[in-house]
Design an enzyme around this catalytic site. Structure first.
Site, PDB file in Angstrom:
ATOM      1  N   GLU A 158       1.033  -1.004  -0.121  1.00  0.00           N
ATOM      2  CA  GLU A 158      -0.276   0.337   0.280  1.00  0.00           C
ATOM      3  C   GLU A 158       0.913   1.038   0.261  1.00  0.00           C
ATOM      4  O   GLU A 158       0.500   2.042   0.721  1.00  0.00           O
ATOM      5  CB  GLU A 158      -0.854   0.087   1.017  1.00  0.00           C
ATOM      6  CG  GLU A 158      -2.101  -1.264   1.158  1.00  0.00           C
ATOM      7  CD  GLU A 158      -3.385  -0.755   2.014  1.00  0.00           C
ATOM      8  OE1 GLU A 158      -4.241  -1.117   2.150  1.00  0.00           O
ATOM      9  OE2 GLU A 158      -3.270  -0.198   3.151  1.00  0.00           O
ATOM     10  N   GLU A 234      -6.611  -7.211  -0.213  1.00  0.00           N
ATOM     11  CA  GLU A 234      -7.267  -8.213   0.928  1.00  0.00           C
ATOM     12  C   GLU A 234      -8.897  -7.278   0.550  1.00  0.00           C
ATOM     13  O   GLU A 234      -8.945  -6.163   0.740  1.00  0.00           O
ATOM     14  CB  GLU A 234      -6.383  -6.879   1.665  1.00  0.00           C
ATOM     15  CG  GLU A 234      -5.356  -6.940   2.013  1.00  0.00           C
ATOM     16  CD  GLU A 234      -4.439  -5.566   3.597  1.00  0.00           C
ATOM     17  OE1 GLU A 234      -5.179  -5.028   3.598  1.00  0.00           O
ATOM     18  OE2 GLU A 234      -3.257  -5.771   2.884  1.00  0.00           O
TER      19      GLU A 234
END
Length: 601
Positions: A158, A234
């Site tokens: 991320e 995710e």
């Protein structure tokens, strides 16, 4: 050997379209003797892949160590995945977030001034290279094109939420390739246009993270990944908890419905979390978006498999979706049976921490208070001690406490300065010359955002009525040594001279309020998961047969500590608790399942 590739439309396994159905399972949050059980339940759910982060600081507590033994044996974990007939995705960071202490980055690295965090800074990259040199051989030999389970490896994590250094990402990717990674590399970012643009590279496959509105979020990902398979790396099917807040749960039906839409689109998925496990010891992270919020010990996450590995209602709901997607019957998996609730005798000993502190080695002297990092105290507690002359109603200003300071005058508690509340000062009783003790607890290092890598302890000057306080002695508390002595069968608690098995009436009571170590002996029992109740306790840490179960805190929402069955012995069991203040109820109890003070949905 099998070949895994990223095709024009699909992931390809030996040339055939392959939809990845994965679940996140962090080996470092689960007792190693329970890895196989959790993996088996993933397969019964209908998954074909296990995903795990690798926490750099878990393997490298110091700069000259890299431990892959016991609970750190990533190779064994990946072999168990292969033994179950499943594939694996490995996400080695070097930054992982994961609500893990410091986002997985080792604190010893960031102690040095000017070392970069998630950048192309040379000292940081040199350390990452050393990390990859130690780690990658374990992964490389287990890649799918070598007959192993590993399908893909992630670059960073991320990154678009943190920076935009494309050269840094390319350097990491090249390190992975130079280290022997031949399977596809990928990045993941939140399903946000700006983050996906900053966090990826044209030559790397992009994936996204989200937990709802899957068609909309996949469309966002498609704008940045115009060809090839889509994947939610995710799929947030629950959430984590912070001390002092509610326990999070999500609706199983809503989660299942959204997952069905995602799978019907043809996208691949990684359930985050399949099974959260536990932040044993001092491994929990924290968030700081204006207010510091440390994560609780349990990483239950309201996941399909609960903290103890029990299938939940969410597991059943997702199993229905996956069975329909596969066109096969859903496998039946049992729910939680009540955990044993053994009877507990009175404590064999309750001992004040002060004599242990006074007799301890490891004290150092300083003019100004050092940070924990200056002392190489990267987790746990540090005691700061000095002598001061106190006037009437003197004000002690601690400047910047990270994260919680208990203040004592001549061994007696005066008050608490808690970073969560924005506190920094309190009033000392006087007048007179006193011994001032400040016990500072690192409640967990920030794992997300610009505060990653910040130092812990007393940061800045300590001022008494406008005058800086000097002449400090400091001691990182050697808790593990004290507990190891107390936890040995047949030993006395923390080196006490009491009899090895005193009668109940001989229990030693702490002579004054303040931190204490309490020891209980439990009879032997059959191995079974236990839930230790902390209701009525104050704040502290518990060890079961020498294993640090983690922190407890009356702030909630967590009211039980999970004891994995492999820790339970058939002969003798010993519990040691550090209580930081006099608890309203110091009895040790076990209950039949997890407990929370408040729940929000």
């Amino acid at each position: 050997m099998p070949v895994f590739e990223i095709g024009a439309e699909d992931f390809l396994l030996d040339g055939r379209p392959h939809q990845i159905l994965s679940g996140a399972l962090h080996y470092f949050r689960v007792h190693p003797d329970q890895w196989a059980d959790r993996i088996a339940k993933a397969r019964l759910l209908g998954l074909n892949t296990i995903e795990t982060y690798v926490a750099w600081n878990f393997h490298a507590p110091t700069a000259d160590a890299f431990d892959t033994s016991g609970r750190r044996d990533l190779g064994r974990f990946l072999d168990l995945v292969a033994d179950a007939g499943m594939h694996a995705i490995v996400r080695p960071g070097p930054y992982i977030c994961a609500e893990w202490d410091n986002g997985g980055l080792p604190t010893w690295l960031l102690r040095e001034p000017g070392v970069g965090v998630r950048t192309s800074e040379p000292r940081y990259l040199a350390a990452v290279q050393g990390y990859f040199d130690a780690l990658l051989p374990l992964v490389v030999e287990r890649q799918v094109d070598r007959g192993g389970p590993v399908l893909m490896v992630q670059v960073e994590n991320e990154y678009g939420a943190y920076g935009d250094d494309a050269a840094y990402l390319r350097t990491l990717a090249q390190m992975l390739r130079d280290g022997g990674v031949t399977v596809p590399l990928f990045t993941c970012d939140q399903a946000d246009d700006a983050m996906l643009a900053r966090g990826g590279l044209p030559e790397l496959h992009r994936t996204a993270t989200f937990g709802s509105r899957s068609p909309e979020r996949l469309a966002t990902l498609r704008r940045h990944q115009p060809s090839g398979p889509l994947m939610c790396m995710e799929y947030w099917n629950g959430w984590f908890d912070a001390w002092g807040e509610d326990h999070h749960v999500t609706d199983p039906g809503a989660t299942a419905g959204d997952l069905a839409a995602l799978l019907a689109s043809g996208a691949s998925v990684n359930l985050y979390m399949l099974h959260g496990g536990t932040n044993f010891g001092f491994t929990n992270g924290a968030n700081h978006k204006g207010v510091y919020r440390p994560t609780v010990t349990s990483y239950d996450y309201d996941a399909p498999l609960a903290e103890d590995g029990t299938p939940t209602a969410k597991y059943a709901a997702l199993a229905e979706v996956l069975a329909a997607h596969h066109g096969t019957p859903r496998a039946a998996v049992g729910g939680r049976a009540p955990a044993p609730t053994p009877q507990v005798p009175v404590p064999r000993e309750v001992r004040s921490l002060w004599p242990l502190v006074d007799a301890a080695d490891g004290w150092s002297t300083h003019d100004a208070p050092p940070t924990h990092d200056d002392l190489d105290a990267f987790t746990g507690f540090v005691l700061y001690r000095t002598e001061v002359q106190v006037g009437e109603a003197a004000v002690l200003d601690l400047s910047d406490v990270r994260d919680r300071a208990q203040v004592f005058v001549d061994g007696r508690p005066v008050g608490v300065v808690d970073r969560r509340d924005g506190d920094r000062a309190l009033t000392l009783p006087g007048p007179g010359a006193v011994v001032l003790d400040v016990l500072v607890e690192d409640l967990g290092r920030v794992n997300y955002g610009p505060r990653i890598g910040e130092h812990k302890g007393l940061v800045g000057p300590v001022v008494l009525d406008g005058t800086p306080v000097t002449g400090w002695r400091t001691l990182p508390l050697p808790l593990e040594d004290w507990v190891a002595a107390a936890a040995q069968p047949g030993s006395t608690a923390a080196g006490s001279t009491a009899a090895a098995s005193p009668p109940a009436a001989a229990a030693v009571v702490t002579p004054r309020p303040g931190p204490s170590l309490t020891t209980w002996d439990l009879p032997g029992m059959d191995a079974a998961d236990l839930f230790l109740s902390t209701a009525g306790w104050g704040k502290g840490v518990v060890w079961f047969n020498g294993w640090n179960l983690g922190r407890f805190w009356s702030a909630g929402p967590q009211q039980t500590l999970y004891v994995p069955a492999p820790l339970v012995r058939p002969d003798n069991n010993r519990v040691v608790a550090l209580e930081l203040a006099a608890a309203p109820d110091a009895a040790l109890r076990f209950v039949d399942g997890p407990r929370w003070t408040a729940v929000t949905q």
